[in-house]
Enzyme design. Structure first.
Site, short mmCIF file in Angstrom:
data_model
loop_
_atom_site.label_atom_id
_atom_site.label_comp_id
_atom_site.label_asym_id
_atom_site.label_seq_id
_atom_site.Cartn_x
_atom_site.Cartn_y
_atom_site.Cartn_z
N HIS A 71 -97.62 117.30 -50.64
CA HIS A 71 -98.16 116.24 -51.50
C HIS A 71 -98.77 116.78 -52.79
CE1 HIS A 71 -102.14 117.01 -49.48
NE2 HIS A 71 -102.58 116.69 -50.68
N ASP A 101 -95.87 118.19 -44.47
CA ASP A 101 -96.76 118.35 -45.63
C ASP A 101 -96.91 119.81 -46.02
OD1 ASP A 101 -98.21 117.36 -47.75
OD2 ASP A 101 -100.13 117.38 -46.69
N SER A 180 -106.78 120.89 -50.86
CA SER A 180 -105.46 120.72 -50.25
C SER A 180 -104.57 121.90 -50.59
CB SER A 180 -104.82 119.43 -50.75
OG SER A 180 -105.45 118.30 -50.21
#
Length: 327
Positions: A71, A101, A180
């Site tokens: 993402h 992911d 992230s």
């Protein structure tokens, strides 16, 4: 006298424990931080490049490959990474897999050594973990906590399709915007997860590093994408009752809660309520144990499923199809 000595030694023992904890976090932080870069992914429009996404990434090869979240890099091909020592490199997209992911990008051969991967299968609830990332561009930000849950599942959107990332690590190590793609490390400085989401106050989630994700990374390096086989069942882990344990020799299985219409599982006769015990002769007791059997080599190959139905074991042969790419 002995009581006084015991009382005096109490705070010292507490201080020693705190010092030991601090020393572990400091050691892991100093080891892992050089491997973690801040990345900024860019797109092109009239007038030049513009920022599309930003986060963190973990260097895992000597020739400049970095692992991050899908993402973070979605829809991009170029970017830039900056390491904690100030060195920087331009990035190119190698491949991304929205269903896990995970994504791989590549820069120049770095000045720092790659990180060491561990195995999330060895994690236990309550175990110390340290998160290293670059939230809001603050390089080398470190937080510590414990594994607060294992085997979690989180929903993601891949195009117009809703999917689920399975076997996610839950931790109370604080994660922030920009973390992230950063590293989740154990007390031996091995990377056991890639931080993926902030699920709420005091709750972070990470994609585990295990046999399945290593296979995903290898596929991304080789082909830029991951080909998967598809059965079409939605399942949940369950513990078997005493009679079923005696009958099957297994303590756990996967209860089928949904069979997708037109799927290979439906065509083979799998039903809601069946308990999946084995696939291709291998016991299955969680999402990862089934997923690791559903890569490219399983597409179109007959797969024997053993299910428990109405107290009886049945063998069912399904032929997994290729999962359509999400767009």
């Amino acid at each position: 006298m002995s009581t006084a000595r015991a009382e005096a030694s109490g705070p010292d023992r507490g201080d020693d424990a705190l010092d030991s904890y601090s020393e572990t976090v400091i050691r892991v932080a100093s080891t892992v931080t050089p491997h973690v870069a801040a990345i900024e992914m860019t797109g092109i429009r009239r007038g030049g490049r513009f920022r599309v996404g930003a986060g963190s990434a973990v260097l895992f090869t000597e020739d400049g490959y970095l692992l991050t979240n899908a993402h973070v890099v979605a829809g991009t091909q170029k970017g830039r990474a900056v390491f904690a020592d100030g060195s920087a490199t331009d990035l190119e997209m190698v491949g991304a897999d929205p269903l896990s992911d995970l994504a791989v990008v590549r820069g120049r051969a770095p000045r720092v050594a790659p990180a060491e991967f561990g195995d999330a299968e060895s994690l236990r609830v309550g175990q110390l973990v340290i998160a290293v990332g670059n939230p809001l561009g603050l390089a080398g930000s470190v937080t510590a906590g414990v594994v607060s849950g294992l085997g979690r599942a989180i929903p993601v959107w891949a195009g117009r399709n809703r999917r689920v990332i399975e076997d996610v690590i839950q931790t109370d190590a604080a994660l922030n915007a920009g973390s992230s793609g950063g590293a989740l490390a154990d007390a031996r400085s091995r990377i056991v997860g890639i931080n993926t989401a902030v699920a709420g106050a005091g709750l972070g989630l990470a994609v585990p590093i295990n046999k399945t994700t290593r296979r995903i990374i290898s596929a991304l390096l080789a082909d830029g994408r991951v080909r998967r086989a598809y059965l079409g069942v939605v399942s949940t882990p369950i513990r078997l009752g005493p009679n079923a344990v005696v009958r099957t020799g297994q303590r756990e299985g996967l209860r089928v809660v949904e069979v997708l219409p037109g799927s290979p599982a439906e065509k083979a006769g799998v039903r809601v309520g069946d308990v999946l015990l084995r696939a291709s002769t291998r016991p299955v007791s969680n999402a990862e144990s089934l997923q690791k059997l559903l890569f490219a080599d399983a597409i179109g190959a007959p797969m024997t499923l053993v299910v428990l139905r109405d107290g009886h074991e049945l063998e069912i042969t399904a032929v997994p199809a290729e999962m359509a790419e999400t767009a």
